[in-house]
Design a protein around this motif. Sequence first.
Motif, PDB file in Angstrom:
ATOM      1  N   ALA A  73     -16.205  16.744  15.668  1.00  0.00           N
ATOM      2  CA  ALA A  73     -16.290  16.740  14.202  1.00  0.00           C
ATOM      3  C   ALA A  73     -15.968  18.121  13.643  1.00  0.00           C
ATOM      4  O   ALA A  73     -15.298  18.244  12.605  1.00  0.00           O
ATOM      5  N   ALA A  74     -16.425  19.175  14.334  1.00  0.00           N
ATOM      6  CA  ALA A  74     -16.168  20.538  13.859  1.00  0.00           C
ATOM      7  C   ALA A  74     -14.674  20.850  13.889  1.00  0.00           C
ATOM      8  O   ALA A  74     -14.109  21.378  12.914  1.00  0.00           O
ATOM      9  N   MET A  75     -14.013  20.521  14.995  1.00  0.00           N
ATOM     10  CA  MET A  75     -12.583  20.800  15.103  1.00  0.00           C
ATOM     11  C   MET A  75     -11.777  19.919  14.157  1.00  0.00           C
ATOM     12  O   MET A  75     -10.758  20.362  13.595  1.00  0.00           O
ATOM     13  N   ALA A  76     -12.225  18.686  13.942  1.00  0.00           N
ATOM     14  CA  ALA A  76     -11.528  17.804  13.002  1.00  0.00           C
ATOM     15  C   ALA A  76     -11.678  18.321  11.577  1.00  0.00           C
ATOM     16  O   ALA A  76     -10.712  18.313  10.791  1.00  0.00           O
ATOM     17  N   ALA A  77     -12.877  18.776  11.228  1.00  0.00           N
ATOM     18  CA  ALA A  77     -13.081  19.341   9.890  1.00  0.00           C
ATOM     19  C   ALA A  77     -12.227  20.579   9.697  1.00  0.00           C
ATOM     20  O   ALA A  77     -11.623  20.777   8.629  1.00  0.00           O
ATOM     21  N   GLU A  78     -12.145  21.412  10.718  1.00  0.00           N
ATOM     22  CA  GLU A  78     -11.325  22.618  10.648  1.00  0.00           C
ATOM     23  C   GLU A  78      -9.856  22.266  10.417  1.00  0.00           C
ATOM     24  O   GLU A  78      -9.192  22.837   9.538  1.00  0.00           O
ATOM     25  N   SER A  79      -9.324  21.324  11.178  1.00  0.00           N
ATOM     26  CA  SER A  79      -7.923  20.923  11.023  1.00  0.00           C
ATOM     27  C   SER A  79      -7.673  20.279   9.665  1.00  0.00           C
ATOM     28  O   SER A  79      -6.649  20.539   9.015  1.00  0.00           O
ATOM     29  N   THR A  80      -8.611  19.455   9.215  1.00  0.00           N
ATOM     30  CA  THR A  80      -8.441  18.750   7.946  1.00  0.00           C
ATOM     31  C   THR A  80      -8.474  19.711   6.769  1.00  0.00           C
ATOM     32  O   THR A  80      -7.646  19.629   5.849  1.00  0.00           O
ATOM     33  N   LEU A  81      -9.429  20.627   6.786  1.00  0.00           N
ATOM     34  CA  LEU A  81      -9.523  21.587   5.688  1.00  0.00           C
ATOM     35  C   LEU A  81      -8.297  22.489   5.642  1.00  0.00           C
ATOM     36  O   LEU A  81      -7.850  22.882   4.561  1.00  0.00           O
ATOM     37  N   PHE A  82      -7.751  22.813   6.810  1.00  0.00           N
ATOM     38  CA  PHE A  82      -6.545  23.623   6.832  1.00  0.00           C
ATOM     39  C   PHE A  82      -5.364  22.849   6.241  1.00  0.00           C
ATOM     40  O   PHE A  82      -4.509  23.426   5.566  1.00  0.00           O
ATOM     41  N   GLU A  83      -5.313  21.534   6.475  1.00  0.00           N
ATOM     42  CA  GLU A  83      -4.282  20.709   5.844  1.00  0.00           C
ATOM     43  C   GLU A  83      -4.442  20.715   4.326  1.00  0.00           C
ATOM     44  O   GLU A  83      -3.456  20.819   3.583  1.00  0.00           O
TER      45      GLU A  83
ATOM     46  N   TYR B 247     -10.980  10.748  12.142  1.00  0.00           N
ATOM     47  CA  TYR B 247     -11.061  11.054  13.568  1.00  0.00           C
ATOM     48  C   TYR B 247     -12.362  11.795  13.892  1.00  0.00           C
ATOM     49  O   TYR B 247     -13.034  11.505  14.885  1.00  0.00           O
ATOM     50  N   GLY B 248     -12.727  12.750  13.054  1.00  0.00           N
ATOM     51  CA  GLY B 248     -13.941  13.518  13.326  1.00  0.00           C
ATOM     52  C   GLY B 248     -15.215  12.724  13.206  1.00  0.00           C
ATOM     53  O   GLY B 248     -16.255  13.116  13.752  1.00  0.00           O
ATOM     54  N   SER B 249     -15.169  11.608  12.495  1.00  0.00           N
ATOM     55  CA  SER B 249     -16.378  10.791  12.311  1.00  0.00           C
ATOM     56  C   SER B 249     -16.580   9.781  13.432  1.00  0.00           C
ATOM     57  O   SER B 249     -17.594   9.084  13.464  1.00  0.00           O
ATOM     58  N   ARG B 250     -15.618   9.694  14.348  1.00  0.00           N
ATOM     59  CA  ARG B 250     -15.683   8.721  15.433  1.00  0.00           C
ATOM     60  C   ARG B 250     -16.079   9.392  16.734  1.00  0.00           C
ATOM     61  O   ARG B 250     -15.990  10.613  16.901  1.00  0.00           O
ATOM     62  N   THR B 251     -16.487   8.575  17.679  1.00  0.00           N
ATOM     63  CA  THR B 251     -16.798   9.054  19.028  1.00  0.00           C
ATOM     64  C   THR B 251     -15.814   8.411  19.990  1.00  0.00           C
ATOM     65  O   THR B 251     -15.691   7.187  20.037  1.00  0.00           O
ATOM     66  N   PHE B 252     -15.117   9.242  20.737  1.00  0.00           N
ATOM     67  CA  PHE B 252     -14.104   8.760  21.675  1.00  0.00           C
ATOM     68  C   PHE B 252     -14.515   9.105  23.097  1.00  0.00           C
ATOM     69  O   PHE B 252     -15.155  10.124  23.344  1.00  0.00           O
ATOM     70  N   ARG B 253     -14.126   8.256  24.008  1.00  0.00           N
ATOM     71  CA  ARG B 253     -14.374   8.496  25.422  1.00  0.00           C
ATOM     72  C   ARG B 253     -13.038   8.642  26.142  1.00  0.00           C
ATOM     73  O   ARG B 253     -11.997   8.263  25.629  1.00  0.00           O
ATOM     74  N   GLY B 254     -13.094   9.163  27.329  1.00  0.00           N
ATOM     75  CA  GLY B 254     -11.876   9.273  28.120  1.00  0.00           C
ATOM     76  C   GLY B 254     -11.300  10.672  28.088  1.00  0.00           C
ATOM     77  O   GLY B 254     -11.856  11.611  27.513  1.00  0.00           O
ATOM     78  N   SER B 255     -10.156  10.809  28.692  1.00  0.00           N
ATOM     79  CA  SER B 255      -9.521  12.101  28.897  1.00  0.00           C
ATOM     80  C   SER B 255      -8.918  12.637  27.604  1.00  0.00           C
ATOM     81  O   SER B 255      -8.180  11.939  26.912  1.00  0.00           O
ATOM     82  N   LEU B 256      -9.211  13.904  27.296  1.00  0.00           N
ATOM     83  CA  LEU B 256      -8.585  14.549  26.150  1.00  0.00           C
ATOM     84  C   LEU B 256      -7.078  14.702  26.367  1.00  0.00           C
ATOM     85  O   LEU B 256      -6.290  14.570  25.438  1.00  0.00           O
ATOM     86  N   GLY B 257      -6.685  15.014  27.613  1.00  0.00           N
ATOM     87  CA  GLY B 257      -5.273  15.199  27.908  1.00  0.00           C
ATOM     88  C   GLY B 257      -4.470  13.937  27.636  1.00  0.00           C
ATOM     89  O   GLY B 257      -3.374  13.989  27.070  1.00  0.00           O
ATOM     90  N   ARG B 258      -4.984  12.770  28.037  1.00  0.00           N
ATOM     91  CA  ARG B 258      -4.283  11.517  27.783  1.00  0.00           C
ATOM     92  C   ARG B 258      -4.245  11.196  26.288  1.00  0.00           C
ATOM     93  O   ARG B 258      -3.250  10.672  25.775  1.00  0.00           O
ATOM     94  N   ARG B 259      -5.312  11.519  25.589  1.00  0.00           N
ATOM     95  CA  ARG B 259      -5.330  11.296  24.147  1.00  0.00           C
ATOM     96  C   ARG B 259      -4.277  12.168  23.467  1.00  0.00           C
ATOM     97  O   ARG B 259      -3.570  11.736  22.551  1.00  0.00           O
ATOM     98  N   PHE B 260      -4.163  13.407  23.920  1.00  0.00           N
ATOM     99  CA  PHE B 260      -3.169  14.324  23.371  1.00  0.00           C
ATOM    100  C   PHE B 260      -1.763  13.792  23.619  1.00  0.00           C
ATOM    101  O   PHE B 260      -0.908  13.814  22.730  1.00  0.00           O
ATOM    102  N   LEU B 261      -1.532  13.287  24.821  1.00  0.00           N
ATOM    103  CA  LEU B 261      -0.227  12.720  25.156  1.00  0.00           C
ATOM    104  C   LEU B 261       0.103  11.544  24.249  1.00  0.00           C
ATOM    105  O   LEU B 261       1.232  11.435  23.729  1.00  0.00           O
ATOM    106  N   ALA B 262      -0.859  10.649  24.020  1.00  0.00           N
ATOM    107  CA  ALA B 262      -0.623   9.488  23.162  1.00  0.00           C
ATOM    108  C   ALA B 262      -0.297   9.911  21.730  1.00  0.00           C
ATOM    109  O   ALA B 262       0.598   9.359  21.079  1.00  0.00           O
TER     110      ALA B 262
END
Length: 456
Positions: A144-154, A288-303
Amino acid sequence: MAQYARLWRVPGAPLLLVGGVVARLGQGVTVLAWLLLVKETTGGFSEAGLVGATISLATAATAPVAGRLADRYGAGRVLPLYAAAYAALQLVLLAAVLARLPLGVLCGVAALSGAAFPAISPALRAAWTTLTNEESGRGGVRQAAMAAESTLFELVFVVGPLLFSAFMLLGTPLGEALGTGGGTAGPAAALVFASLCTGFGTFVVARGQAMRALPSGGTKGARGIGPLREPALRMLLLCAAGIAFSFGGSPVAIAAYTKAHDGASAESVTGILIAVWSIGSAAAGLWYGSRTFRGSLGRRFLALLAALAAGYAVWALMPNSYALGAVLFVSGAVIAPALTVEAELVSRVVPERMLNEAYTWLTTVNLSMAALGSAVTGVVVDRPDGHMWGFLAAAAATAVAAVVAATGTLEAPASPEPAPTAPPAAPAPPAPTARTARTARTARTARTHHGTESDG
Protein backbone atom coordinates in the motif's frame (compact mmCIF):
# COMPACT_ATOMS: atom_id res chain seq x y z
CA MET A 1 -9.41 1.11 1.78
CA ALA A 2 -8.46 -0.52 5.06
CA GLN A 3 -4.85 -0.84 3.91
CA TYR A 4 -4.58 2.91 3.36
CA ALA A 5 -6.16 3.60 6.75
CA ARG A 6 -3.48 1.41 8.36
CA LEU A 7 -0.82 3.18 6.34
CA TRP A 8 -2.02 6.61 7.49
CA ARG A 9 -1.63 5.52 11.12
CA VAL A 10 2.06 4.64 10.67
CA PRO A 11 4.13 7.21 12.62
CA GLY A 12 5.39 9.84 10.19
CA ALA A 13 3.24 8.62 7.28
CA PRO A 14 0.95 11.69 6.90
CA LEU A 15 3.94 13.99 6.40
CA LEU A 16 5.50 11.63 3.85
CA LEU A 17 2.24 11.43 1.89
CA VAL A 18 1.15 15.07 1.95
CA GLY A 19 4.59 16.67 2.14
CA GLY A 20 5.88 14.39 -0.61
CA VAL A 21 3.24 15.76 -3.00
CA VAL A 22 4.11 19.38 -2.17
CA ALA A 23 7.85 18.73 -2.49
CA ARG A 24 7.41 17.27 -5.98
CA LEU A 25 4.60 19.44 -7.29
CA GLY A 26 7.10 21.64 -9.07
CA GLN A 27 8.22 18.71 -11.23
CA GLY A 28 4.86 18.82 -13.00
CA VAL A 29 5.34 22.54 -13.71
CA THR A 30 8.99 23.15 -14.56
CA VAL A 31 9.28 21.22 -17.85
CA LEU A 32 6.56 23.23 -19.59
CA ALA A 33 7.52 26.47 -17.86
CA TRP A 34 11.17 26.36 -18.93
CA LEU A 35 10.21 25.30 -22.45
CA LEU A 36 7.86 28.25 -23.00
CA LEU A 37 9.92 30.83 -21.09
CA VAL A 38 13.19 30.11 -22.87
CA LYS A 39 11.40 29.94 -26.21
CA GLU A 40 9.82 33.34 -25.53
CA THR A 41 13.14 34.98 -24.66
CA THR A 42 15.39 33.29 -27.23
CA GLY A 43 12.90 32.80 -30.03
CA GLY A 44 13.56 29.11 -30.65
CA PHE A 45 12.37 25.75 -29.38
CA SER A 46 15.81 24.24 -29.98
CA GLU A 47 17.37 26.56 -27.38
CA ALA A 48 14.49 25.88 -25.00
CA GLY A 49 14.85 22.14 -25.45
CA LEU A 50 18.59 22.35 -24.86
CA VAL A 51 18.18 24.17 -21.53
CA GLY A 52 15.53 21.69 -20.37
CA ALA A 53 17.60 18.71 -21.47
CA THR A 54 20.65 20.08 -19.64
CA ILE A 55 18.73 20.20 -16.38
CA SER A 56 17.45 16.63 -16.77
CA LEU A 57 20.77 15.12 -17.85
CA ALA A 58 22.66 16.85 -15.03
CA THR A 59 20.17 15.38 -12.55
CA ALA A 60 20.54 11.94 -14.12
CA ALA A 61 24.35 12.10 -13.96
CA THR A 62 24.60 13.23 -10.34
CA ALA A 63 21.61 11.55 -8.66
CA PRO A 64 23.59 8.52 -7.38
CA VAL A 65 26.05 10.87 -5.69
CA ALA A 66 23.17 12.50 -3.81
CA GLY A 67 21.82 9.06 -2.93
CA ARG A 68 25.16 7.88 -1.53
CA LEU A 69 25.53 11.04 0.55
CA ALA A 70 22.01 10.52 1.93
CA ASP A 71 22.83 6.91 2.82
CA ARG A 72 26.10 7.87 4.48
CA TYR A 73 25.11 11.00 6.42
CA GLY A 74 21.32 10.66 6.60
CA ALA A 75 18.64 12.00 4.26
CA GLY A 76 17.45 14.35 7.00
CA ARG A 77 20.79 16.18 6.84
CA VAL A 78 21.59 16.01 3.13
CA LEU A 79 18.25 16.76 1.46
CA PRO A 80 17.69 20.22 3.04
CA LEU A 81 21.08 21.37 1.70
CA TYR A 82 20.25 20.11 -1.77
CA ALA A 83 16.79 21.70 -1.62
CA ALA A 84 18.15 25.12 -0.67
CA ALA A 85 20.81 25.00 -3.40
CA TYR A 86 18.31 23.85 -6.03
CA ALA A 87 15.73 26.53 -5.22
CA ALA A 88 18.39 29.25 -5.28
CA LEU A 89 19.89 28.05 -8.58
CA GLN A 90 16.47 27.81 -10.22
CA LEU A 91 15.86 31.45 -9.34
CA VAL A 92 19.33 32.38 -10.64
CA LEU A 93 18.52 30.58 -13.91
CA LEU A 94 15.21 32.42 -14.08
CA ALA A 95 16.98 35.76 -13.70
CA ALA A 96 19.53 34.75 -16.36
CA VAL A 97 16.80 33.78 -18.84
CA LEU A 98 14.84 37.01 -18.26
CA ALA A 99 18.08 38.99 -18.70
CA ARG A 100 18.57 37.18 -22.05
CA LEU A 101 22.09 36.05 -21.23
CA PRO A 102 23.96 33.91 -23.81
CA LEU A 103 22.84 30.31 -24.30
CA GLY A 104 26.14 28.95 -22.96
CA VAL A 105 25.59 30.77 -19.64
CA LEU A 106 22.03 29.47 -19.44
CA CYS A 107 23.17 25.89 -19.99
CA GLY A 108 25.91 26.25 -17.36
CA VAL A 109 23.47 27.48 -14.71
CA ALA A 110 20.95 24.84 -15.83
CA ALA A 111 23.55 22.10 -15.30
CA LEU A 112 24.32 23.34 -11.78
CA SER A 113 20.61 23.51 -11.04
CA GLY A 114 19.99 19.98 -12.27
CA ALA A 115 22.94 18.64 -10.28
CA ALA A 116 21.51 20.19 -7.10
CA PHE A 117 18.05 18.63 -7.54
CA PRO A 118 17.10 16.96 -4.22
CA ALA A 119 16.57 13.20 -4.52
CA ILE A 120 13.26 13.36 -2.69
CA SER A 121 11.50 10.47 -4.46
CA PRO A 122 14.30 7.94 -3.70
CA ALA A 123 14.36 9.14 -0.10
CA LEU A 124 10.60 8.72 0.21
CA ARG A 125 10.79 5.15 -1.08
CA ALA A 126 13.69 4.41 1.25
CA ALA A 127 11.68 5.80 4.16
CA TRP A 128 8.66 3.65 3.28
CA THR A 129 10.89 0.58 3.05
CA THR A 130 12.34 1.21 6.51
CA LEU A 131 8.95 2.03 8.06
CA THR A 132 7.45 -1.21 6.71
CA ASN A 133 10.30 -3.66 7.26
CA GLU A 134 9.77 -6.92 9.13
CA GLU A 135 11.33 -5.59 12.33
CA SER A 136 8.70 -2.82 12.50
CA GLY A 137 5.81 -5.29 12.32
CA ARG A 138 4.24 -3.27 9.48
CA GLY A 139 5.31 -5.42 6.55
CA GLY A 140 1.69 -5.92 5.55
CA VAL A 141 1.30 -2.30 4.42
CA ARG A 142 4.45 -2.07 2.27
CA GLN A 143 2.51 -2.72 -0.93
CA ALA A 144 0.00 0.00 0.00
CA ALA A 145 2.87 2.38 0.81
CA MET A 146 4.62 1.83 -2.53
CA ALA A 147 1.31 2.03 -4.41
CA ALA A 148 0.44 5.31 -2.70
CA GLU A 149 3.89 6.64 -3.54
CA SER A 150 3.55 5.72 -7.23
CA THR A 151 -0.01 7.03 -7.44
CA LEU A 152 0.75 10.36 -5.81
CA PHE A 153 3.71 10.81 -8.12
CA GLU A 154 1.37 10.24 -11.09
CA LEU A 155 -1.01 12.87 -9.72
CA VAL A 156 1.86 15.39 -9.62
CA PHE A 157 1.93 15.23 -13.42
CA VAL A 158 -1.82 15.71 -13.61
CA VAL A 159 -2.09 18.60 -11.16
CA GLY A 160 1.19 20.27 -12.17
CA PRO A 161 0.19 21.10 -15.78
CA LEU A 162 -3.19 22.35 -14.55
CA LEU A 163 -1.44 24.73 -12.14
CA PHE A 164 0.84 25.86 -14.95
CA SER A 165 -2.20 26.63 -17.11
CA ALA A 166 -3.64 28.71 -14.26
CA PHE A 167 -0.41 30.70 -13.99
CA MET A 168 -0.50 31.30 -17.74
CA LEU A 169 -4.10 32.54 -17.62
CA LEU A 170 -3.40 34.89 -14.72
CA GLY A 171 0.12 35.91 -15.64
CA THR A 172 -0.35 36.85 -19.28
CA PRO A 173 -2.78 39.78 -18.76
CA LEU A 174 -0.85 40.87 -15.65
CA GLY A 175 2.42 40.94 -17.57
CA GLU A 176 0.84 42.95 -20.36
CA ALA A 177 -0.59 45.44 -17.88
CA LEU A 178 2.79 45.88 -16.17
CA GLY A 179 4.63 46.08 -19.46
CA THR A 180 6.91 43.12 -18.62
CA GLY A 181 5.73 40.97 -21.52
CA GLY A 182 2.67 38.75 -21.52
CA GLY A 183 4.59 35.68 -22.66
CA THR A 184 7.10 35.65 -19.78
CA ALA A 185 5.05 36.61 -16.72
CA GLY A 186 3.08 33.36 -16.51
CA PRO A 187 6.02 30.92 -16.87
CA ALA A 188 8.18 33.06 -14.56
CA ALA A 189 5.52 33.05 -11.83
CA ALA A 190 5.08 29.29 -12.26
CA LEU A 191 8.84 28.72 -11.86
CA VAL A 192 8.98 30.81 -8.68
CA PHE A 193 6.09 28.76 -7.31
CA ALA A 194 7.79 25.48 -8.31
CA SER A 195 11.08 26.50 -6.69
CA LEU A 196 9.34 27.34 -3.42
CA CYS A 197 7.42 24.04 -3.45
CA THR A 198 10.56 21.98 -4.00
CA GLY A 199 12.73 23.89 -1.54
CA PHE A 200 10.27 24.31 1.32
CA GLY A 201 8.47 20.99 0.81
CA THR A 202 11.70 18.98 0.72
CA PHE A 203 13.01 20.73 3.84
CA VAL A 204 9.86 19.97 5.84
CA VAL A 205 9.70 16.32 4.75
CA ALA A 206 13.43 15.75 5.31
CA ARG A 207 13.31 17.13 8.84
CA GLY A 208 10.29 15.00 9.74
CA GLN A 209 10.37 12.02 12.07
CA ALA A 210 10.33 9.30 9.41
CA MET A 211 13.12 10.73 7.25
CA ARG A 212 15.42 11.51 10.18
CA ALA A 213 15.00 7.92 11.39
CA LEU A 214 16.46 6.47 8.21
CA PRO A 215 19.63 4.46 8.91
CA SER A 216 22.91 6.01 7.80
CA GLY A 217 26.14 4.19 7.14
CA GLY A 218 28.58 6.79 8.44
CA THR A 219 32.14 5.75 7.73
CA LYS A 220 30.83 2.26 6.86
CA GLY A 221 28.72 3.53 3.96
CA ALA A 222 28.72 2.01 0.50
CA ARG A 223 31.96 2.06 -1.48
CA GLY A 224 32.85 1.26 -5.06
CA ILE A 225 29.79 0.38 -7.13
CA GLY A 226 27.62 0.20 -4.00
CA PRO A 227 24.18 -1.32 -4.63
CA LEU A 228 25.10 -2.11 -8.23
CA ARG A 229 26.98 -5.13 -6.93
CA GLU A 230 23.56 -6.80 -6.52
CA PRO A 231 22.82 -8.78 -9.74
CA ALA A 232 19.08 -8.48 -9.19
CA LEU A 233 19.29 -4.69 -9.07
CA ARG A 234 21.22 -4.64 -12.35
CA MET A 235 18.45 -6.71 -13.95
CA LEU A 236 15.82 -4.36 -12.56
CA LEU A 237 17.66 -1.35 -13.99
CA LEU A 238 17.67 -2.99 -17.42
CA CYS A 239 13.90 -3.45 -17.13
CA ALA A 240 13.53 0.15 -15.98
CA ALA A 241 15.51 1.30 -19.04
CA GLY A 242 12.96 -0.24 -21.41
CA ILE A 243 10.03 1.19 -19.48
CA ALA A 244 11.59 4.67 -19.34
CA PHE A 245 12.34 4.62 -23.09
CA SER A 246 8.67 3.96 -23.74
CA PHE A 247 7.55 6.69 -21.32
CA GLY A 248 9.81 9.22 -23.03
CA GLY A 249 8.78 8.31 -26.55
CA SER A 250 5.05 7.70 -26.20
CA PRO A 251 4.01 11.36 -25.59
CA VAL A 252 5.90 12.34 -28.74
CA ALA A 253 4.08 9.63 -30.68
CA ILE A 254 0.73 10.75 -29.21
CA ALA A 255 1.47 14.32 -30.32
CA ALA A 256 2.26 13.06 -33.84
CA TYR A 257 -0.99 11.03 -33.83
CA THR A 258 -3.15 14.02 -32.91
CA LYS A 259 -1.39 16.17 -35.51
CA ALA A 260 -2.36 13.62 -38.14
CA HIS A 261 -5.95 13.13 -36.92
CA ASP A 262 -7.07 16.34 -35.19
CA GLY A 263 -5.55 19.21 -37.18
CA ALA A 264 -5.71 22.62 -35.48
CA SER A 265 -6.86 21.20 -32.12
CA ALA A 266 -3.95 18.75 -31.94
CA GLU A 267 -2.16 20.46 -29.02
CA SER A 268 -5.18 20.52 -26.72
CA VAL A 269 -6.14 16.96 -27.65
CA THR A 270 -2.59 15.80 -26.89
CA GLY A 271 -2.79 17.27 -23.39
CA ILE A 272 -6.15 15.63 -22.75
CA LEU A 273 -4.96 12.22 -23.96
CA ILE A 274 -1.84 12.28 -21.79
CA ALA A 275 -3.93 13.36 -18.78
CA VAL A 276 -6.35 10.46 -19.42
CA TRP A 277 -3.37 8.10 -19.54
CA SER A 278 -2.11 9.40 -16.18
CA ILE A 279 -5.55 9.24 -14.58
CA GLY A 280 -5.88 5.59 -15.60
CA SER A 281 -2.54 4.90 -13.98
CA ALA A 282 -3.43 6.74 -10.77
CA ALA A 283 -6.79 4.99 -10.40
CA ALA A 284 -5.21 1.57 -10.91
CA GLY A 285 -2.45 2.41 -8.44
CA LEU A 286 -4.98 3.18 -5.71
CA TRP A 287 -6.85 -0.06 -6.46
CA TYR A 288 -3.65 -2.11 -6.50
CA GLY A 289 -2.50 -0.82 -3.12
CA SER A 290 -5.82 -1.71 -1.50
CA ARG A 291 -5.57 -5.37 -2.51
CA THR A 292 -3.58 -8.28 -1.15
CA PHE A 293 -1.70 -10.38 -3.68
CA ARG A 294 0.10 -13.67 -3.28
CA GLY A 295 2.81 -15.25 -5.35
CA SER A 296 6.05 -14.12 -6.88
CA LEU A 297 6.70 -10.40 -7.33
CA GLY A 298 8.98 -11.20 -10.28
CA ARG A 299 6.21 -13.02 -12.16
CA ARG A 300 3.77 -10.22 -11.40
CA PHE A 301 6.26 -7.71 -12.78
CA LEU A 302 6.67 -9.80 -15.93
CA ALA A 303 2.89 -9.96 -16.46
CA LEU A 304 2.56 -6.19 -16.04
CA LEU A 305 5.39 -5.50 -18.50
CA ALA A 306 3.82 -7.83 -21.06
CA ALA A 307 0.48 -6.04 -20.65
CA LEU A 308 2.16 -2.65 -21.04
CA ALA A 309 3.89 -3.76 -24.26
CA ALA A 310 0.61 -5.11 -25.64
CA GLY A 311 -1.13 -1.82 -24.81
CA TYR A 312 1.40 0.18 -26.82
CA ALA A 313 0.91 -2.14 -29.77
CA VAL A 314 -2.87 -1.70 -29.61
CA TRP A 315 -2.44 2.10 -29.75
CA ALA A 316 -1.17 1.72 -33.32
CA LEU A 317 -4.53 0.23 -34.38
CA MET A 318 -6.78 3.06 -33.14
CA PRO A 319 -8.77 4.88 -35.86
CA ASN A 320 -9.34 8.17 -34.02
CA SER A 321 -8.50 10.08 -30.85
CA TYR A 322 -11.67 9.00 -29.03
CA ALA A 323 -10.75 5.34 -29.42
CA LEU A 324 -7.15 6.11 -28.50
CA GLY A 325 -8.29 7.88 -25.34
CA ALA A 326 -10.29 4.83 -24.22
CA VAL A 327 -7.33 2.53 -24.82
CA LEU A 328 -4.98 4.98 -23.09
CA PHE A 329 -7.09 4.87 -19.93
CA VAL A 330 -7.11 1.07 -19.91
CA SER A 331 -3.44 0.62 -20.76
CA GLY A 332 -2.46 3.36 -18.32
CA ALA A 333 -3.88 1.16 -15.58
CA VAL A 334 -0.75 -0.98 -15.85
CA ILE A 335 1.75 1.81 -15.12
CA ALA A 336 1.38 2.54 -11.40
CA PRO A 337 1.12 -1.16 -10.42
CA ALA A 338 4.24 -1.92 -12.48
CA LEU A 339 6.20 0.91 -10.85
CA THR A 340 4.94 -0.20 -7.44
CA VAL A 341 6.21 -3.75 -7.98
CA GLU A 342 9.50 -2.36 -9.29
CA ALA A 343 9.97 -0.35 -6.09
CA GLU A 344 9.08 -3.37 -3.94
CA LEU A 345 11.64 -5.50 -5.76
CA VAL A 346 14.37 -2.91 -5.14
CA SER A 347 13.52 -2.91 -1.44
CA ARG A 348 13.99 -6.69 -1.36
CA VAL A 349 17.30 -6.97 -3.20
CA VAL A 350 19.27 -4.06 -1.70
CA PRO A 351 20.43 -3.65 1.93
CA GLU A 352 18.63 -0.87 3.80
CA ARG A 353 21.82 1.13 4.28
CA MET A 354 22.10 1.57 0.47
CA LEU A 355 18.45 2.17 -0.44
CA ASN A 356 18.75 5.88 -1.24
CA GLU A 357 21.52 5.25 -3.73
CA ALA A 358 19.70 2.26 -5.23
CA TYR A 359 16.57 4.31 -5.87
CA THR A 360 18.62 7.19 -7.31
CA TRP A 361 20.03 4.76 -9.87
CA LEU A 362 16.43 4.30 -10.98
CA THR A 363 16.22 8.09 -11.31
CA THR A 364 19.35 8.11 -13.46
CA VAL A 365 18.08 5.35 -15.74
CA ASN A 366 14.59 6.84 -15.99
CA LEU A 367 15.72 10.34 -16.90
CA SER A 368 18.43 9.33 -19.37
CA MET A 369 16.40 6.64 -21.13
CA ALA A 370 13.28 8.83 -21.27
CA ALA A 371 15.38 11.51 -22.98
CA LEU A 372 16.70 8.91 -25.43
CA GLY A 373 13.19 7.60 -26.09
CA SER A 374 11.92 11.10 -26.77
CA ALA A 375 14.81 11.85 -29.17
CA VAL A 376 14.54 8.55 -31.07
CA THR A 377 10.77 8.75 -31.36
CA GLY A 378 11.05 12.34 -32.56
CA VAL A 379 13.07 11.06 -35.51
CA VAL A 380 10.75 8.10 -36.12
CA VAL A 381 7.50 10.09 -36.24
CA ASP A 382 8.76 12.35 -39.03
CA ARG A 383 8.27 9.56 -41.56
CA PRO A 384 4.87 8.65 -43.11
CA ASP A 385 2.59 7.01 -40.50
CA GLY A 386 5.34 7.85 -38.05
CA HIS A 387 3.04 7.85 -35.03
CA MET A 388 2.31 4.17 -35.60
CA TRP A 389 6.04 3.41 -35.68
CA GLY A 390 6.48 5.49 -32.53
CA PHE A 391 3.88 3.39 -30.72
CA LEU A 392 5.55 0.20 -31.94
CA ALA A 393 8.97 1.46 -30.78
CA ALA A 394 7.51 1.94 -27.28
CA ALA A 395 6.03 -1.57 -27.46
CA ALA A 396 9.36 -3.04 -28.54
CA ALA A 397 11.29 -1.33 -25.73
CA THR A 398 8.83 -2.62 -23.12
CA ALA A 399 8.89 -6.10 -24.68
CA VAL A 400 12.68 -6.15 -24.27
CA ALA A 401 12.17 -5.24 -20.60
CA ALA A 402 9.73 -8.14 -20.30
CA VAL A 403 12.28 -10.53 -21.81
CA VAL A 404 14.87 -9.37 -19.26
CA ALA A 405 12.33 -9.90 -16.47
CA ALA A 406 11.59 -13.40 -17.78
CA THR A 407 15.23 -14.48 -18.09
CA GLY A 408 16.84 -12.63 -15.17
CA THR A 409 16.66 -13.17 -11.42
CA LEU A 410 14.74 -10.25 -9.93
CA GLU A 411 14.06 -11.49 -6.41
CA ALA A 412 17.48 -12.57 -5.18
CA PRO A 413 17.88 -11.35 -1.58
CA ALA A 414 20.48 -8.73 -0.81
CA SER A 415 24.01 -9.99 -0.30
CA PRO A 416 24.68 -10.57 3.39
CA GLU A 417 26.71 -7.94 5.17
CA PRO A 418 30.33 -9.06 5.69
CA ALA A 419 30.87 -10.44 9.16
CA PRO A 420 33.28 -8.43 11.31
CA THR A 421 36.75 -9.93 11.49
CA ALA A 422 37.63 -11.09 15.00
CA PRO A 423 40.99 -9.85 16.38
CA PRO A 424 43.71 -12.50 16.57
CA ALA A 425 43.84 -14.36 19.84
CA ALA A 426 46.69 -13.47 22.17
CA PRO A 427 49.41 -16.15 22.31
CA ALA A 428 49.28 -18.47 25.32
CA PRO A 429 51.96 -17.76 27.95
CA PRO A 430 54.82 -20.26 27.99
CA ALA A 431 54.73 -23.02 30.54
CA PRO A 432 56.76 -22.11 33.64
CA THR A 433 60.12 -23.76 34.13
CA ALA A 434 61.77 -24.54 37.45
CA ARG A 435 63.95 -21.43 37.15
CA THR A 436 61.05 -19.10 36.31
CA ALA A 437 59.03 -20.58 39.18
CA ARG A 438 61.83 -19.78 41.66
CA THR A 439 62.15 -16.26 40.21
CA ALA A 440 58.40 -15.68 40.58
CA ARG A 441 58.44 -16.85 44.22
CA THR A 442 61.34 -14.52 44.99
CA ALA A 443 59.51 -11.57 43.34
CA ARG A 444 56.31 -12.26 45.29
CA THR A 445 58.28 -12.42 48.54
CA ALA A 446 60.00 -9.11 47.77
CA ARG A 447 56.67 -7.40 46.86
CA THR A 448 55.07 -8.74 50.04
CA HIS A 449 57.95 -7.53 52.18
CA HIS A 450 57.90 -4.10 50.49
CA GLY A 451 54.15 -3.83 50.93
CA THR A 452 54.40 -4.68 54.65
CA GLU A 453 57.04 -2.00 55.15
CA SER A 454 54.93 0.56 53.31
CA ASP A 455 51.84 -0.24 55.35
CA GLY A 456 53.84 0.25 58.52
